[in-house]
Design a protein around this motif. Structure first.
Motif, PDB file in Angstrom:
ATOM      1  N   VAL A 281      -5.107  13.359  34.283  1.00  0.00           N
ATOM      2  CA  VAL A 281      -4.693  13.308  35.692  1.00  0.00           C
ATOM      3  C   VAL A 281      -4.592  14.704  36.303  1.00  0.00           C
ATOM      4  O   VAL A 281      -4.563  14.853  37.519  1.00  0.00           O
ATOM      5  CB  VAL A 281      -3.342  12.564  35.872  1.00  0.00           C
ATOM      6  CG1 VAL A 281      -3.466  11.103  35.506  1.00  0.00           C
ATOM      7  CG2 VAL A 281      -2.223  13.217  35.091  1.00  0.00           C
TER       8      VAL A 281
ATOM      9  N   ARG B  58      -9.153  10.033  39.608  1.00  0.00           N
ATOM     10  CA  ARG B  58      -9.623   9.796  40.977  1.00  0.00           C
ATOM     11  C   ARG B  58     -11.154   9.756  41.045  1.00  0.00           C
ATOM     12  O   ARG B  58     -11.731   9.727  42.122  1.00  0.00           O
ATOM     13  CB  ARG B  58      -9.093  10.896  41.913  1.00  0.00           C
ATOM     14  CG  ARG B  58      -7.571  10.969  41.967  1.00  0.00           C
ATOM     15  CD  ARG B  58      -6.994   9.933  42.899  1.00  0.00           C
ATOM     16  NE  ARG B  58      -5.525   9.867  42.797  1.00  0.00           N
ATOM     17  CZ  ARG B  58      -4.773   9.131  43.605  1.00  0.00           C
ATOM     18  NH1 ARG B  58      -5.318   8.410  44.550  1.00  0.00           N
ATOM     19  NH2 ARG B  58      -3.469   9.099  43.435  1.00  0.00           N
TER      20      ARG B  58
ATOM     21  N   GLY C  70      -6.359   4.454  41.395  1.00  0.00           N
ATOM     22  CA  GLY C  70      -6.535   5.796  40.836  1.00  0.00           C
ATOM     23  C   GLY C  70      -5.303   6.297  40.105  1.00  0.00           C
ATOM     24  O   GLY C  70      -5.153   7.496  39.897  1.00  0.00           O
ATOM     25  N   GLN C  71      -4.408   5.403  39.731  1.00  0.00           N
ATOM     26  CA  GLN C  71      -3.160   5.832  39.092  1.00  0.00           C
ATOM     27  C   GLN C  71      -3.055   5.311  37.667  1.00  0.00           C
ATOM     28  O   GLN C  71      -3.696   4.322  37.297  1.00  0.00           O
ATOM     29  CB  GLN C  71      -1.962   5.322  39.907  1.00  0.00           C
ATOM     30  CG  GLN C  71      -1.842   5.973  41.266  1.00  0.00           C
ATOM     31  CD  GLN C  71      -0.722   5.357  42.074  1.00  0.00           C
ATOM     32  OE1 GLN C  71      -0.515   4.146  42.057  1.00  0.00           O
ATOM     33  NE2 GLN C  71      -0.003   6.177  42.793  1.00  0.00           N
ATOM     34  N   THR C  72      -2.203   5.978  36.926  1.00  0.00           N
ATOM     35  CA  THR C  72      -1.904   5.571  35.554  1.00  0.00           C
ATOM     36  C   THR C  72      -0.421   5.195  35.466  1.00  0.00           C
ATOM     37  O   THR C  72       0.373   5.727  36.251  1.00  0.00           O
ATOM     38  CB  THR C  72      -2.191   6.731  34.588  1.00  0.00           C
ATOM     39  OG1 THR C  72      -1.449   7.883  35.023  1.00  0.00           O
ATOM     40  CG2 THR C  72      -3.657   7.061  34.533  1.00  0.00           C
ATOM     41  N   PRO C  73      -0.028   4.302  34.571  1.00  0.00           N
ATOM     42  CA  PRO C  73      -0.852   3.652  33.570  1.00  0.00           C
ATOM     43  C   PRO C  73      -1.614   2.453  34.142  1.00  0.00           C
ATOM     44  O   PRO C  73      -1.315   1.971  35.241  1.00  0.00           O
ATOM     45  CB  PRO C  73       0.177   3.158  32.548  1.00  0.00           C
ATOM     46  CG  PRO C  73       1.359   2.779  33.397  1.00  0.00           C
ATOM     47  CD  PRO C  73       1.379   3.818  34.489  1.00  0.00           C
TER      48      PRO C  73
ATOM     49  N   GLU D 174       0.586  -0.685  37.710  1.00  0.00           N
ATOM     50  CA  GLU D 174       2.027  -0.657  37.982  1.00  0.00           C
ATOM     51  C   GLU D 174       2.762  -0.875  36.657  1.00  0.00           C
ATOM     52  O   GLU D 174       2.749  -1.980  36.075  1.00  0.00           O
ATOM     53  CB  GLU D 174       2.475  -1.696  39.016  1.00  0.00           C
ATOM     54  CG  GLU D 174       1.967  -1.440  40.425  1.00  0.00           C
ATOM     55  CD  GLU D 174       2.481  -0.119  41.024  1.00  0.00           C
ATOM     56  OE1 GLU D 174       3.591   0.306  40.680  1.00  0.00           O
ATOM     57  OE2 GLU D 174       1.744   0.479  41.814  1.00  0.00           O
TER      58      GLU D 174
ATOM     59  N   HIS E 157       9.792  11.130  42.526  1.00  0.00           N
ATOM     60  CA  HIS E 157       8.334  11.168  42.431  1.00  0.00           C
ATOM     61  C   HIS E 157       7.726  11.764  43.701  1.00  0.00           C
ATOM     62  O   HIS E 157       6.898  12.678  43.656  1.00  0.00           O
ATOM     63  CB  HIS E 157       7.838   9.736  42.195  1.00  0.00           C
ATOM     64  CG  HIS E 157       6.452   9.637  41.645  1.00  0.00           C
ATOM     65  ND1 HIS E 157       5.838   8.447  41.376  1.00  0.00           N
ATOM     66  CD2 HIS E 157       5.540  10.575  41.324  1.00  0.00           C
ATOM     67  CE1 HIS E 157       4.630   8.653  40.901  1.00  0.00           C
ATOM     68  NE2 HIS E 157       4.419   9.949  40.857  1.00  0.00           N
TER      69      HIS E 157
ATOM     70  N   PHE F  65      -1.506  17.394  44.634  1.00  0.00           N
ATOM     71  CA  PHE F  65      -1.533  16.075  45.267  1.00  0.00           C
ATOM     72  C   PHE F  65      -2.023  16.073  46.720  1.00  0.00           C
ATOM     73  O   PHE F  65      -2.503  15.044  47.190  1.00  0.00           O
ATOM     74  CB  PHE F  65      -0.168  15.392  45.129  1.00  0.00           C
ATOM     75  CG  PHE F  65       0.026  14.836  43.757  1.00  0.00           C
ATOM     76  CD1 PHE F  65      -0.539  13.628  43.394  1.00  0.00           C
ATOM     77  CD2 PHE F  65       0.701  15.562  42.783  1.00  0.00           C
ATOM     78  CE1 PHE F  65      -0.427  13.131  42.107  1.00  0.00           C
ATOM     79  CE2 PHE F  65       0.820  15.081  41.489  1.00  0.00           C
ATOM     80  CZ  PHE F  65       0.258  13.865  41.158  1.00  0.00           C
TER      81      PHE F  65
ATOM     82  N   TRP G   3      12.415   9.190  34.133  1.00  0.00           N
ATOM     83  CA  TRP G   3      12.251   9.923  35.398  1.00  0.00           C
ATOM     84  C   TRP G   3      13.263  11.056  35.529  1.00  0.00           C
ATOM     85  O   TRP G   3      12.943  12.116  36.078  1.00  0.00           O
ATOM     86  CB  TRP G   3      12.303   8.958  36.586  1.00  0.00           C
ATOM     87  CG  TRP G   3      10.978   8.250  36.752  1.00  0.00           C
ATOM     88  CD1 TRP G   3      10.644   7.009  36.304  1.00  0.00           C
ATOM     89  CD2 TRP G   3       9.791   8.780  37.359  1.00  0.00           C
ATOM     90  NE1 TRP G   3       9.335   6.724  36.610  1.00  0.00           N
ATOM     91  CE2 TRP G   3       8.789   7.789  37.255  1.00  0.00           C
ATOM     92  CE3 TRP G   3       9.484   9.978  37.984  1.00  0.00           C
ATOM     93  CZ2 TRP G   3       7.494   7.971  37.754  1.00  0.00           C
ATOM     94  CZ3 TRP G   3       8.196  10.165  38.483  1.00  0.00           C
ATOM     95  CH2 TRP G   3       7.222   9.166  38.366  1.00  0.00           C
TER      96      TRP G   3
HETATM   97  N1  LIG Z   1       4.147   2.919  40.920  1.00  0.00           N
HETATM   98  C1  LIG Z   1       3.179   3.311  39.908  1.00  0.00           C
HETATM   99  C2  LIG Z   1       3.020   4.815  39.984  1.00  0.00           C
HETATM  100  C3  LIG Z   1       1.811   5.259  39.236  1.00  0.00           C
HETATM  101  C4  LIG Z   1       1.604   6.760  39.380  1.00  0.00           C
HETATM  102  O1  LIG Z   1       1.866   7.355  40.446  1.00  0.00           O
HETATM  103  N2  LIG Z   1       1.114   7.356  38.304  1.00  0.00           N
HETATM  104  C5  LIG Z   1       0.946   8.779  38.310  1.00  0.00           C
HETATM  105  C6  LIG Z   1       1.485   9.359  37.016  1.00  0.00           C
HETATM  106  S1  LIG Z   1       3.255   9.264  37.010  1.00  0.00           S
HETATM  107  C7  LIG Z   1      -0.511   9.137  38.445  1.00  0.00           C
HETATM  108  O2  LIG Z   1      -1.384   8.475  37.915  1.00  0.00           O
HETATM  109  N3  LIG Z   1      -0.749  10.240  39.162  1.00  0.00           N
HETATM  110  C8  LIG Z   1      -2.049  10.828  39.334  1.00  0.00           C
HETATM  111  C9  LIG Z   1      -2.569  10.606  40.725  1.00  0.00           C
HETATM  112  O3  LIG Z   1      -1.927   9.881  41.532  1.00  0.00           O
HETATM  113  O4  LIG Z   1      -3.614  11.161  41.006  1.00  0.00           O
HETATM  114  C10 LIG Z   1       3.640   2.887  38.514  1.00  0.00           C
HETATM  115  O5  LIG Z   1       4.879   2.848  38.304  1.00  0.00           O
HETATM  116  O6  LIG Z   1       2.831   2.581  37.655  1.00  0.00           O
END
Ligand SMILES: N[C@@H](CCC(=O)N[C@@H](CS)C(=O)NCC(=O)O)C(=O)O
Length: 211
Positions: free
Chosen positions: A32, A38, A49-52, A64, A108, A120, A170
């Motif tokens: 990431v 992304r 585009g998010q993990t996990p 989510e 966050h 970001f 967190w």
């Molecule tokens: N609400 C989502 C948040 C997911 C999230 O924001 N993941 C972050 C890591 S904590 C991520 O992938 N960030 C990289 C990005 O957004 O480019 C969840 O709890 O799974």
């Protein structure tokens, strides 16, 4: 099944949840920091585009972290980290939502708009002028949570739950991004140390080393 993991707090919540449940699911780590998440290949897996994310055996993907945890608890009800009765599950979700909606989301977003801004801003709408206010709200709501904390030792009383995992992960992350919490809080302070002593807390932190 395959987990798309990363060196970040939301994936760490899921890692700690899996460790506490004694579940082993193969995982790949998405970078990431370079923005691999992304790129088109990962967007094909998870359009946010998010993990996990969790790829299911039927080819579908869940994202989510909370939804993935709920799904895995339904498949593997014991040990119960959400609950084994309707009342237990509702109680966990009550604390989980208090934690996410009032504290961890603020941590966050404050990170996105301040220490994480450079990374970001090209990815999501960023509001740097909101960062300090969001940090203040997170700290205020943590005091609010501290006041509501019952006899413990956990948020759900005698029962360790997913709500403890999410708040712990967190807050531990927040310490590394200029959002330390007040360890003198009478309930949350000792609670944090207690959760930090769990082996799943240590093992799940391993992937966070490069933050
Ligand atoms: N609400 C989502 C948040 C997911 C999230 O924001 N993941 C972050 C890591 S904590 C991520 O992938 N960030 C990289 C990005 O957004 O480019 C969840 O709890 O799974």
């Amino acid at each position: 099944m395959l987990i798309y993991d990363a060196h970040s707090p939301a994936p760490r919540c899921l890692r700690m949840f899996l460790l506490e449940k004694g579940l082993h699911i193969p995982a790949v780590t998405v970078d990431v920091f370079s923005g691999e998440n992304r790129q088109q290949a990962f967007l094909g897996v998870n359009p946010t585009g998010q993990t996990p994310a969790l790829r299911l055996d039927n080819g579908n993907t869940l994202s989510e972290a909370v939804a993935i945890a709920e799904y895995l608890e339904e498949l593997h009800p014991t040990p119960a980290l959400i609950g084994s009765t309707p009342e237990e599950r509702a109680q966990t979700r009550q604390w989980w939502r208090r934690v996410e909606l009032n504290i961890t989301e603020f941590i966050h977003n404050a990170y996105h708009y301040a220490e994480g801004l450079e990374r970001f801003a090209p990815r999501i709408p960023a509001v740097p002028e909101a960062a300090e206010g969001l940090k203040r709200v997170a700290q205020d709501r943590l005091c609010w949570l501290d006041n509501m904390f019952g006899p413990g030792p956990y948020l759900c009383g005698e029962r360790f739950s997913a709500a403890d995992i999410w708040l712990y992960v967190w807050l531990d992350f927040a310490e590394t991004v200029n959002q330390p919490f007040d360890h003198a809080l009478p309930r949350i302070g000792p609670w944090f140390e207690q959760i930090a002593g769990r082996s799943a807390a240590t093992l799940s932190r391993k992937l966070m080393a490069s933050i």
